[in-house]
Design an enzyme around this catalytic site. Structure first.
Site, short mmCIF file in Angstrom:
data_model
loop_
_atom_site.label_atom_id
_atom_site.label_comp_id
_atom_site.label_asym_id
_atom_site.label_seq_id
_atom_site.Cartn_x
_atom_site.Cartn_y
_atom_site.Cartn_z
N GLY A 46 0.99 -1.03 0.38
CA GLY A 46 -0.03 0.11 -0.22
C GLY A 46 0.75 1.40 0.01
N GLU A 100 3.77 4.48 6.50
CA GLU A 100 3.11 3.43 6.22
C GLU A 100 1.61 4.10 4.88
OE1 GLU A 100 1.68 0.64 5.66
OE2 GLU A 100 1.61 -0.58 7.48
N ASP A 101 0.72 3.68 4.89
CA ASP A 101 0.26 3.51 3.81
C ASP A 101 -1.28 4.31 4.84
OD1 ASP A 101 -0.79 1.68 4.48
OD2 ASP A 101 -2.00 0.94 2.47
N ASP A 104 -5.57 1.49 10.71
CA ASP A 104 -6.89 2.08 10.84
C ASP A 104 -7.40 1.61 12.23
OD1 ASP A 104 -9.55 0.45 11.16
OD2 ASP A 104 -9.70 0.50 8.94
N LYS A 132 -7.11 6.45 11.05
CA LYS A 132 -8.54 6.49 11.25
C LYS A 132 -8.74 6.31 13.66
CE LYS A 132 -10.66 4.54 7.14
NZ LYS A 132 -10.74 2.12 6.48
N PHE A 153 -14.27 3.37 3.66
CA PHE A 153 -12.95 3.12 3.08
C PHE A 153 -12.76 3.88 2.11
CE2 PHE A 153 -11.49 -0.90 -0.02
CZ PHE A 153 -10.71 -1.07 0.93
N ILE A 154 -11.23 3.75 2.15
CA ILE A 154 -10.58 4.67 1.07
C ILE A 154 -9.57 4.16 0.27
CG2 ILE A 154 -10.60 6.67 2.01
CD1 ILE A 154 -8.00 6.21 3.01
N ASP A 160 -5.63 -0.81 -2.28
CA ASP A 160 -6.63 -1.05 -2.85
C ASP A 160 -7.70 -1.64 -2.48
OD1 ASP A 160 -5.44 -2.81 -1.34
OD2 ASP A 160 -6.35 -4.09 -2.22
N ARG A 166 -4.63 1.16 -7.16
CA ARG A 166 -3.60 1.30 -6.49
C ARG A 166 -3.43 2.90 -7.41
NH1 ARG A 166 -2.17 -2.17 -2.44
NH2 ARG A 166 -2.64 -4.06 -2.60
P1 5GP Z 1 -4.90 -2.66 10.44
O1 5GP Z 1 -4.58 -3.20 11.16
O2 5GP Z 1 -4.51 -0.42 10.89
O3 5GP Z 1 -6.52 -2.41 10.91
O4 5GP Z 1 -5.06 -1.80 9.23
C1 5GP Z 1 -4.01 -1.50 8.49
C2 5GP Z 1 -4.43 -2.35 6.92
O5 5GP Z 1 -5.32 -2.29 7.04
C3 5GP Z 1 -3.86 -0.96 5.91
O6 5GP Z 1 -2.52 -0.85 6.42
C4 5GP Z 1 -4.63 -1.49 4.84
O7 5GP Z 1 -4.25 -2.54 4.55
C5 5GP Z 1 -5.86 -2.06 5.26
N1 5GP Z 1 -6.78 -0.58 5.31
C6 5GP Z 1 -7.41 -0.36 6.54
N2 5GP Z 1 -8.30 0.81 6.29
C7 5GP Z 1 -8.14 0.57 4.57
C8 5GP Z 1 -8.86 1.43 3.86
O8 5GP Z 1 -9.48 2.71 4.00
N3 5GP Z 1 -8.77 1.28 2.34
C9 5GP Z 1 -7.89 0.58 2.14
N4 5GP Z 1 -7.49 0.21 0.77
N5 5GP Z 1 -7.16 -0.15 3.28
C10 5GP Z 1 -7.21 -0.13 4.70
MG MG Z 2 -0.63 -1.11 4.31
#
Ligand code: 5GP
Ligand code: MG
Length: 180
Positions: A46, A100-101, A104, A132, A153-154, A160, A166
């Protein structure tokens, strides 16, 4: 509006806003790390576009390494073991900035930070383009946040939906499901 698989997304963040956001992050990091040669660690897939734009703007000497968080089955069949693959630089006594992208719930970044902590870095900082706040539930400090966004969700700019989107140079937000 754009469609990816079964979902419709609406425009959310323009490429101009993204550019400005990345520039601001670079400025902050540059100021904090004056006199150091940091190792940027970009988390695939990402963050490839964010990392590329960030590095092009970074005005001082730096290194970059690309990492992927992989899970494989442990010895017990139910146990999933997480591992970082692709690290080709020693982080011993280095100042590391994770690119990091999106953060969440924080599960992913906490795993990454834990695994990197074993590499002997002097300092580990986290930079996430998107964050977030409504969902984040961890104590780990995100040192640099590009943009705080609502819990929707974005896609785009590296992010992606089931591998599509992407390539989009701007960011889109989930709008609705198609009737299919
Ligand atoms: P976390 O472990 O913080 O819940 O989620 C992180 C990962 O979930 C990110 O690296 C990404 O791959 C995916 N993710 C979380 N939110 C989004 C979103 O809004 N859009 C997309 N495309 N991926 C997300
Ligand atoms: Mg990621």
């Amino acid at each position: 509006m754009i469609q990816l698989h079964d979902k419709i997304f609406k425009p959310f963040i323009s490429s101009g806003e993204l550019d400005e956001t990345v520039s601001n992050m670079v400025q902050e990091v540059t100021k904090d790390l004056a006199g150091e040669i940091p190792v940027f660690v970009a988390i695939l897939n990402g963050s490839f576009m964010f990392a590329s734009d960030f590095l092009k703007k970074y005005p001082s000497n730096c290194e970059i390494s690309f990492l992927k968080l992989a899970s494989y089955e442990g010895t017990s069949s139910t146990l999933k073991v997480k591992q970082l693959v692709g690290l080709n630089t020693s982080l011993k006594n280095r100042t590391v900035v994770v690119l990091e992208d999106i953060v969440d719930t924080g599960n992913t970044i906490v795993e990454i930070a834990d695994l990197l902590a074993n590499e002997g870095a002097k300092d580990i900082k986290i930079a996430s383009l998107f964050y977030k706040p409504e969902v984040y539930s961890k104590d780990l400090t995100i040192d640099y946040i590009g943009m705080s966004i609502p819990n929707k969700f974005i896609v785009g700019y590296g992010l992606d939906y089931d591998e599509l989107g992407r390539n989009l140079p701007e960011v889109y937000q989930f709008y609705k499901q198609t009737d299919k």
